[in-house]
Design a protein around this motif. Structure first.
Motif, PDB file in Angstrom:
ATOM      1  N   ALA A 175       6.988  -0.092  -0.912  1.00 52.76           N
ATOM      2  CA  ALA A 175       5.548  -0.315  -1.004  1.00 52.76           C
ATOM      3  C   ALA A 175       4.968   0.193  -2.317  1.00 52.76           C
ATOM      4  CB  ALA A 175       4.846   0.367   0.174  1.00 52.76           C
ATOM      5  N   GLU A 176       5.457   1.333  -2.840  1.00 51.80           N
ATOM      6  CA  GLU A 176       4.857   1.889  -4.054  1.00 51.80           C
ATOM      7  C   GLU A 176       5.096   0.992  -5.267  1.00 51.80           C
ATOM      8  OE1 GLU A 176       6.541   5.706  -4.840  1.00 51.80           O
ATOM      9  OE2 GLU A 176       8.390   4.898  -5.670  1.00 51.80           O
ATOM     10  N   LEU A 177       6.140   0.154  -5.213  1.00 56.64           N
ATOM     11  CA  LEU A 177       6.416  -0.765  -6.315  1.00 56.64           C
ATOM     12  C   LEU A 177       5.610  -2.049  -6.196  1.00 56.64           C
ATOM     13  CD1 LEU A 177      10.314  -0.438  -6.503  1.00 56.64           C
ATOM     14  CD2 LEU A 177       8.575   0.923  -7.685  1.00 56.64           C
ATOM     15  N   ASN A 178       4.918  -2.216  -5.091  1.00 53.83           N
ATOM     16  CA  ASN A 178       4.169  -3.450  -4.824  1.00 53.83           C
ATOM     17  C   ASN A 178       2.730  -3.123  -4.428  1.00 53.83           C
ATOM     18  OD1 ASN A 178       6.375  -5.801  -4.734  1.00 53.83           O
ATOM     19  ND2 ASN A 178       7.271  -3.960  -3.855  1.00 53.83           N
ATOM     20  N   ALA A 179       2.164  -2.094  -5.044  1.00 53.23           N
ATOM     21  CA  ALA A 179       0.852  -1.581  -4.674  1.00 53.23           C
ATOM     22  C   ALA A 179      -0.279  -2.480  -5.170  1.00 53.23           C
ATOM     23  CB  ALA A 179       0.678  -0.170  -5.228  1.00 53.23           C
ATOM     24  N   GLU A 180      -1.458  -2.245  -4.601  1.00 50.99           N
ATOM     25  CA  GLU A 180      -2.652  -2.979  -5.018  1.00 50.99           C
ATOM     26  C   GLU A 180      -3.046  -2.565  -6.437  1.00 50.99           C
ATOM     27  OE1 GLU A 180      -4.350  -5.471  -3.445  1.00 50.99           O
ATOM     28  OE2 GLU A 180      -2.587  -5.402  -2.152  1.00 50.99           O
ATOM     29  N   PRO A 181      -3.630  -3.475  -7.202  1.00 44.85           N
ATOM     30  CA  PRO A 181      -3.986  -3.143  -8.587  1.00 44.85           C
ATOM     31  C   PRO A 181      -5.146  -2.158  -8.663  1.00 44.85           C
ATOM     32  CG  PRO A 181      -4.817  -5.314  -8.010  1.00 44.85           C
ATOM     33  CD  PRO A 181      -3.957  -4.870  -6.861  1.00 44.85           C
ATOM     34  N   VAL A 182      -5.258  -1.506  -9.823  1.00 46.27           N
ATOM     35  CA  VAL A 182      -6.349  -0.579 -10.114  1.00 46.27           C
ATOM     36  C   VAL A 182      -7.225  -1.227 -11.179  1.00 46.27           C
ATOM     37  CG1 VAL A 182      -6.956   1.715 -10.962  1.00 46.27           C
ATOM     38  CG2 VAL A 182      -4.887   1.400  -9.582  1.00 46.27           C
ATOM     39  N   VAL A 183      -8.516  -1.333 -10.898  1.00 46.60           N
ATOM     40  CA  VAL A 183      -9.445  -2.009 -11.810  1.00 46.60           C
ATOM     41  C   VAL A 183     -10.355  -0.979 -12.478  1.00 46.60           C
ATOM     42  CG1 VAL A 183     -11.215  -3.801 -12.041  1.00 46.60           C
ATOM     43  CG2 VAL A 183      -9.437  -4.022 -10.282  1.00 46.60           C
ATOM     44  N   PRO A 184     -10.347  -0.866 -13.806  1.00 44.30           N
ATOM     45  CA  PRO A 184     -11.245   0.075 -14.487  1.00 44.30           C
ATOM     46  C   PRO A 184     -12.710  -0.315 -14.289  1.00 44.30           C
ATOM     47  CG  PRO A 184      -9.541  -0.746 -15.971  1.00 44.30           C
ATOM     48  CD  PRO A 184      -9.497  -1.600 -14.749  1.00 44.30           C
ATOM     49  N   GLN A 185     -13.574   0.676 -14.276  1.00 42.32           N
ATOM     50  CA  GLN A 185     -15.005   0.437 -14.154  1.00 42.32           C
ATOM     51  C   GLN A 185     -15.581  -0.002 -15.500  1.00 42.32           C
ATOM     52  OE1 GLN A 185     -16.825   0.692 -11.178  1.00 42.32           O
ATOM     53  NE2 GLN A 185     -14.749   0.878 -10.338  1.00 42.32           N
ATOM     54  N   TRP A 237      -0.520  -3.581 -14.654  1.00 40.53           N
ATOM     55  CA  TRP A 237      -1.354  -4.517 -13.901  1.00 40.53           C
ATOM     56  C   TRP A 237      -0.449  -5.523 -13.200  1.00 40.53           C
ATOM     57  CZ3 TRP A 237      -6.236  -4.862 -12.317  1.00 40.53           C
ATOM     58  CH2 TRP A 237      -6.724  -6.094 -11.875  1.00 40.53           C
ATOM     59  N   ARG A 238      -0.525  -5.597 -11.894  1.00 40.82           N
ATOM     60  CA  ARG A 238       0.368  -6.480 -11.156  1.00 40.82           C
ATOM     61  C   ARG A 238       0.054  -7.944 -11.447  1.00 40.82           C
ATOM     62  NH1 ARG A 238      -0.585  -5.795  -4.794  1.00 40.82           N
ATOM     63  NH2 ARG A 238       0.111  -7.950  -4.738  1.00 40.82           N
ATOM     64  N   VAL A 239       1.094  -8.725 -11.596  1.00 36.44           N
ATOM     65  CA  VAL A 239       0.968 -10.153 -11.907  1.00 36.44           C
ATOM     66  C   VAL A 239       1.605 -10.943 -10.772  1.00 36.44           C
ATOM     67  CG1 VAL A 239       1.548 -11.990 -13.539  1.00 36.44           C
ATOM     68  CG2 VAL A 239       1.098  -9.672 -14.378  1.00 36.44           C
ATOM     69  N   GLY A 240       0.846 -11.865 -10.194  1.00 38.03           N
ATOM     70  CA  GLY A 240       1.389 -12.715  -9.141  1.00 38.03           C
ATOM     71  C   GLY A 240       1.354 -12.048  -7.777  1.00 38.03           C
ATOM     72  N   PRO A 241       1.671 -12.824  -6.723  1.00 35.67           N
ATOM     73  CA  PRO A 241       1.605 -12.296  -5.351  1.00 35.67           C
ATOM     74  C   PRO A 241       2.729 -11.312  -5.052  1.00 35.67           C
ATOM     75  CG  PRO A 241       2.537 -14.506  -5.348  1.00 35.67           C
ATOM     76  CD  PRO A 241       2.093 -14.235  -6.754  1.00 35.67           C
ATOM     77  N   ARG A 242       2.503 -10.480  -4.053  1.00 33.04           N
ATOM     78  CA  ARG A 242       3.482  -9.519  -3.581  1.00 33.04           C
ATOM     79  C   ARG A 242       3.885  -9.861  -2.150  1.00 33.04           C
ATOM     80  NH1 ARG A 242       3.259  -8.600  -8.421  1.00 33.04           N
ATOM     81  NH2 ARG A 242       3.199  -6.537  -9.391  1.00 33.04           N
ATOM     82  N   PRO A 243       5.030  -9.367  -1.675  1.00 29.56           N
ATOM     83  CA  PRO A 243       5.468  -9.668  -0.309  1.00 29.56           C
ATOM     84  C   PRO A 243       4.549  -9.034   0.732  1.00 29.56           C
ATOM     85  CG  PRO A 243       6.875  -7.996  -1.306  1.00 29.56           C
ATOM     86  CD  PRO A 243       5.993  -8.504  -2.394  1.00 29.56           C
ATOM     87  N   GLU A 244       4.432  -9.690   1.887  1.00 33.62           N
ATOM     88  CA  GLU A 244       3.606  -9.129   2.957  1.00 33.62           C
ATOM     89  C   GLU A 244       4.216  -7.849   3.507  1.00 33.62           C
ATOM     90  OE1 GLU A 244       2.732 -11.987   5.941  1.00 33.62           O
ATOM     91  OE2 GLU A 244       1.778 -13.402   4.557  1.00 33.62           O
ATOM     92  N   SER A 245       5.535  -7.752   3.524  1.00 28.74           N
ATOM     93  CA  SER A 245       6.199  -6.525   3.959  1.00 28.74           C
ATOM     94  C   SER A 245       7.371  -6.247   3.025  1.00 28.74           C
ATOM     95  CB  SER A 245       6.692  -6.651   5.402  1.00 28.74           C
ATOM     96  OG  SER A 245       7.659  -7.680   5.512  1.00 28.74           O
ATOM     97  N   THR A 246       7.604  -4.963   2.749  1.00 27.55           N
ATOM     98  CA  THR A 246       8.671  -4.566   1.839  1.00 27.55           C
ATOM     99  C   THR A 246       9.050  -3.123   2.128  1.00 27.55           C
ATOM    100  OG1 THR A 246       9.261  -4.169  -0.482  1.00 27.55           O
ATOM    101  CG2 THR A 246       6.946  -3.957   0.092  1.00 27.55           C
ATOM    102  N   GLN A 247      10.290  -2.767   1.827  1.00 28.76           N
ATOM    103  CA  GLN A 247      10.723  -1.376   1.952  1.00 28.76           C
ATOM    104  C   GLN A 247      10.250  -0.533   0.776  1.00 28.76           C
ATOM    105  OE1 GLN A 247      14.909  -0.685   3.309  1.00 28.76           O
ATOM    106  NE2 GLN A 247      15.105  -2.915   3.121  1.00 28.76           N
TER     107      GLN A 247
END
Length: 378
Positions: free
Chosen positions: A150-160, A138-148
């Motif tokens: 991307a897969e390491l800075n992906a959007e989180p996945v929320v369980p249903q 689960w990602r914690v904190g903000p991520r950069p707007e641009s990065t080389q």
């Protein structure tokens, strides 16, 4: 101030109180606090780990987190697989059991060389296959707007079906990350570096709240073999939940779990079963900290086994009608993906540092490590 921790088994690690450092609020540290920072840094270099107490991190938040994750991990495999993202190297969402390979399995010769330096009674229990544990990233904190990367800075996945998920994960993750940032600043001062030497490089890093889940109903018997794991002739007799490994990130921090089983190896080769004192957190050096210090701090080796103490805790949980999923309470803090890893300050002057730790983007270092442990497709 550093005080002795409650005795774990073989040795007590000191507890470093973060209160005085947190109260600085931008003011220069006193001579006494400078000495504490030096002791903290020396502990990292001497042992690869340390115990801290942060008044901003209450035990009740740890319990809320563990309660929710026990409920999540006890879902069916089919339900949990919906949150898996192998295309993103499992850096968000769930990682199923039987996926992550301990480095000692895929690089056995290098592992043998390392183990040759350990005394027979200090040897780990070596697996021969993938880990039995599940994990949720689960990602914690903000991520950069641009990065080389991307897969390491992906959007989180929320369980249903878990409405409190985001609030609980964000709250606990941010608390643990805040404690790591304080430790990083104190360590930098203790090493004779600027206070922000580490924290400035952590800014917008791909920090992850990464609890593991191990089904002790299925894997809670001592001495059994699972997921291709085998017992090393010198090892502690127990099921391997997470095989002997180091962490690839900057500093890993753990809250308390409800089942023992974690052992760490100190820099001098001694194996230490860890019991985190109430109200405290355990920090372990990762590969990125080793890189930034030119090897002065070594990434700490560790494993998770089913031990006698684990079996006793399983029996107590069953008697009380509690979950028998062992959930870790873990944050992997990282250097930002596009930052260069390189020995800092006076660490760059150590003989051979530049050759052993060449300038490398943190994201590239992470990708290479993920390929080795088979979380990322090569």
């Amino acid at each position: 101030m550093a005080t002795p921790a409650a005795s774990n088994t073989q040795e007590a690690l000191p507890v470093f109180e973060l209160s005085a450092f947190l109260a600085l609020d931008g003011q220069p540290p006193t001579a006494e606090l400078q000495e504490q920072c030096k002791q903290l840094a020396e502990c990292l270099a001497r042992t690869g780990c340390l115990v801290v107490r942060d008044p901003r991190v209450p035990a009740s938040a740890n319990d809320t987190f563990l309660d929710m994750l026990e409920g999540y991990f006890c879902r069916s495999e089919e339900q949990k697989q919906a949150e898996a993202r192998p295309d993103l190297a499992y850096q968000v969402g769930v990682t199923p059991a039987g996926v992550e390979m301990p480095r000692c399995v895929v690089e056995p010769e290098a592992c043998k060389q390392q183990l040759a330096r350990l005394q027979p009674e200090q040897q780990p229990t070596l697996p021969t296959g993938a880990d039995a544990k599940w994990r949720y990233m689960w990602r914690v904190g903000p991520r950069p707007e641009s990065t080389q990367y991307a897969e390491l800075n992906a959007e989180p996945v929320v369980p249903q079906g878990i409405p409190q998920w985001c609030a609980v994960m964000d709250d606990w993750g941010s608390k643990l990350l805040g404690a790591v940032q304080a430790v990083a600043a104190m360590a930098a001062l203790g090493f004779g570096l600027p206070a922000d030497a580490f924290t400035s490089r952590m800014d917008l890093g791909p920090h992850l709240l990464a609890p593991t889940g191990s089904d002790l109903h299925q894997h809670g018997q001592q001495g059994t073999v699972l997921a291709g794991s085998d017992l090393h002739q010198h090892g502690q007799q127990g099921t391997v939940l997470a095989g002997y490994h180091y962490d690839l990130n900057f500093i890993t921090i753990h809250g308390r779990t409800r089942f023992p089983g974690l052992s760490v190896w100190l820099a001098d080769g001694r194996r230490l079963p860890v019991s985190i004192p109430p109200g405290c957190l355990l920090c372990q050096a990762g590969k990125q900290l080793e890189w930034l210090t030119g090897g002065h701090v070594q990434a700490g080796m560790h494993e998770v086994l089913v031990t006698d103490a684990t079996v006793a805790s399983i029996a107590a949980a069953k008697a009380a009608g509690r979950s028998t999923w062992r959930v870790s309470s873990t944050v992997f803090s990282h250097i930002a993906s596009d930052q260069l890893l390189q020995p800092l300050g006076h660490f760059a002057q150590q003989p051979g540092a530049a050759q052993r730790y060449p300038d490398t983007p943190a994201g590239l270092q992470v990708q290479r490590e993920l390929e080795v442990i088979q979380l990322k497709r090569q």
